[in-house]
Design an enzyme around this catalytic site. Structure first.
Site, short mmCIF file in Angstrom:
data_model
loop_
_atom_site.label_atom_id
_atom_site.label_comp_id
_atom_site.label_asym_id
_atom_site.label_seq_id
_atom_site.Cartn_x
_atom_site.Cartn_y
_atom_site.Cartn_z
CE1 TYR A 158 142.89 -86.53 -24.46
CE2 TYR A 158 143.47 -88.11 -22.74
CZ TYR A 158 143.47 -87.72 -24.06
OH TYR A 158 144.05 -88.54 -25.01
CG ASN A 213 140.76 -90.50 -25.00
OD1 ASN A 213 139.66 -90.64 -25.51
ND2 ASN A 213 141.87 -90.49 -25.71
CE1 TYR A 214 143.52 -90.63 -19.11
CE2 TYR A 214 144.07 -88.36 -18.65
CZ TYR A 214 144.46 -89.63 -19.01
OH TYR A 214 145.78 -89.89 -19.27
CE LYS A 215 133.00 -91.73 -21.95
NZ LYS A 215 132.24 -92.75 -22.70
CG ASP A 216 134.50 -86.08 -14.25
OD1 ASP A 216 133.77 -86.80 -13.55
OD2 ASP A 216 134.95 -84.99 -13.86
#
Length: 227
Positions: free
Chosen positions: A164, A166-169
Site C-alpha cells: 500500500y 501510503n505505508y511507505k516501505d
C-alpha cells in the site's frame, strides 16, 4: 481544538492503568514552525498543561517503521502461530499488525480504473507498525521487522508482492539522491504499489513533470528518452 496555530486535538479515554474510574486526557498538536516560538504560544493558550521542553527532549522521539501486505487467501492456523511466536520476541510492546478487510465497493472498479490497483481478489490488507525510542536499539528492531516480513512471504500476494503506497516501505528501495532513477530501479517498489498502472504513471510523470521537480524517496520517475 483551536482555530489558530498550534492545532491541538484532545482524546478522552478511560484509564487502563488504574482500577479507579479515572479518565485520561491525551493532547496531540501540530505546529509548523520553530520550537522557540511554540513554547510561548502553548504557555499563553494552554497554561494548565505546564508544557516544558527538557534538554534531551529530541532524543526521546519515537523511531517508526511501516510496511504492508495484501492477502488473497486465508492464513492457516499454523501461519498465525508463526506470527504470534515472532510477536512474543518483540519485548517492548511497540509492534502492531492491523488487518483491514477488503471487498465491497473496492471491487466495483477494475485494477486499471484508477492508480490504486489492489481490488478484486484481496480479502484483507496487513499494516506492520513498529516503534521504539532508543537509537542504539534500531538495528535489533529493524532486523526483527525484516524477519517478520520475510516470514509473511508465504501467506501474501505474489508476482508482485503487493504493498500500500501510503505505508511507505523504504526497504523496497528508494530514488537516487543525485541524478535520475531508472524505470527498472523504480519498478522494484512501483510495481508493488501500482502493479500494471506503474508504467502509465511514469508516462504521465514524463508529460506533466519532465524535470522531476516533485519528488520524494519513492516518487514516480519520468521515463528517459531511451525508455
Amino acid at each position: 481544538m483551536v482555530s489558530e496555530p498550534p492545532f491541538v486535538s484532545m482524546y478522552q479515554t478511560r484509564s487502563p492503568i488504574t482500577r479507579k474510574r479515572t479518565i485520561d486526557a491525551t493532547f496531540t498538536a501540530l505546529y509548523l514552525g520553530p520550537i522557540r516560538d511554540l513554547l510561548p504560544l502553548m504557555e499563553q493558550k494552554f497554561p494548565e498543561l505546564g508544557l516544558v521542553f527538557p534538554a534531551n527532549r529530541w532524543t526521546n522521539f519515537l523511531k517508526e517503521l511501516h510496511s504492508s501486505d495484501y492477502v488473497s487467501s486465508p492464513i492457516p492456523v499454523s501461519g498465525l502461530r508463526g506470527i504470534w511466536k515472532l510477536l512474543h520476541e518483540e519485548d517492548e510492546h511497540g509492534v502492531e499488525l492491523q488487518f483491514s478487510p477488503y471487498g465491497g465497493a473496492i471491487n466495483d472498479l477494475s485494477e486499471s480504473d484508477t492508480p490504486f490497483p489492489h481490488r478484486k481478489g484481496n480479502i484483507f490488507m496487513i499494516e506492520y507498525s513498529l516503534w521504539w525510542r532508543k537509537v542504539e536499539e534500531s538495528g535489533r528492531h529493524i532486523d526483527w521487522s525484516r524477519r517478520l516480513y520475510n516470514y509473511m512471504g508465504s501467506y501474501v500476494t505474489k508476482s508482485p508482492r503487493g504493498a500500500y503506497v501510503n505505508y511507505k516501505d523504504l526497504d523496497l528501495g528508494r530514488n537516487n539522491l543525485k541524478g535520475n532513477t531508472s524505470y527498472e530501479q523504480a519498478s522494484v517498489w512501483g510495481l508493488r504499489y501500482f502493479k500494471g498502472n506503474f508504467r502509465r504513471l511514469v508516462r504521465v510523470k514524463k508529460r506533466v513533470d519532465p524535470s522531476n521537480f516533485f519528488r520524494n524517496e519513492q516518487s514516480i520517475p519520468p521515463l528517459s528518452k531511451s525508455q
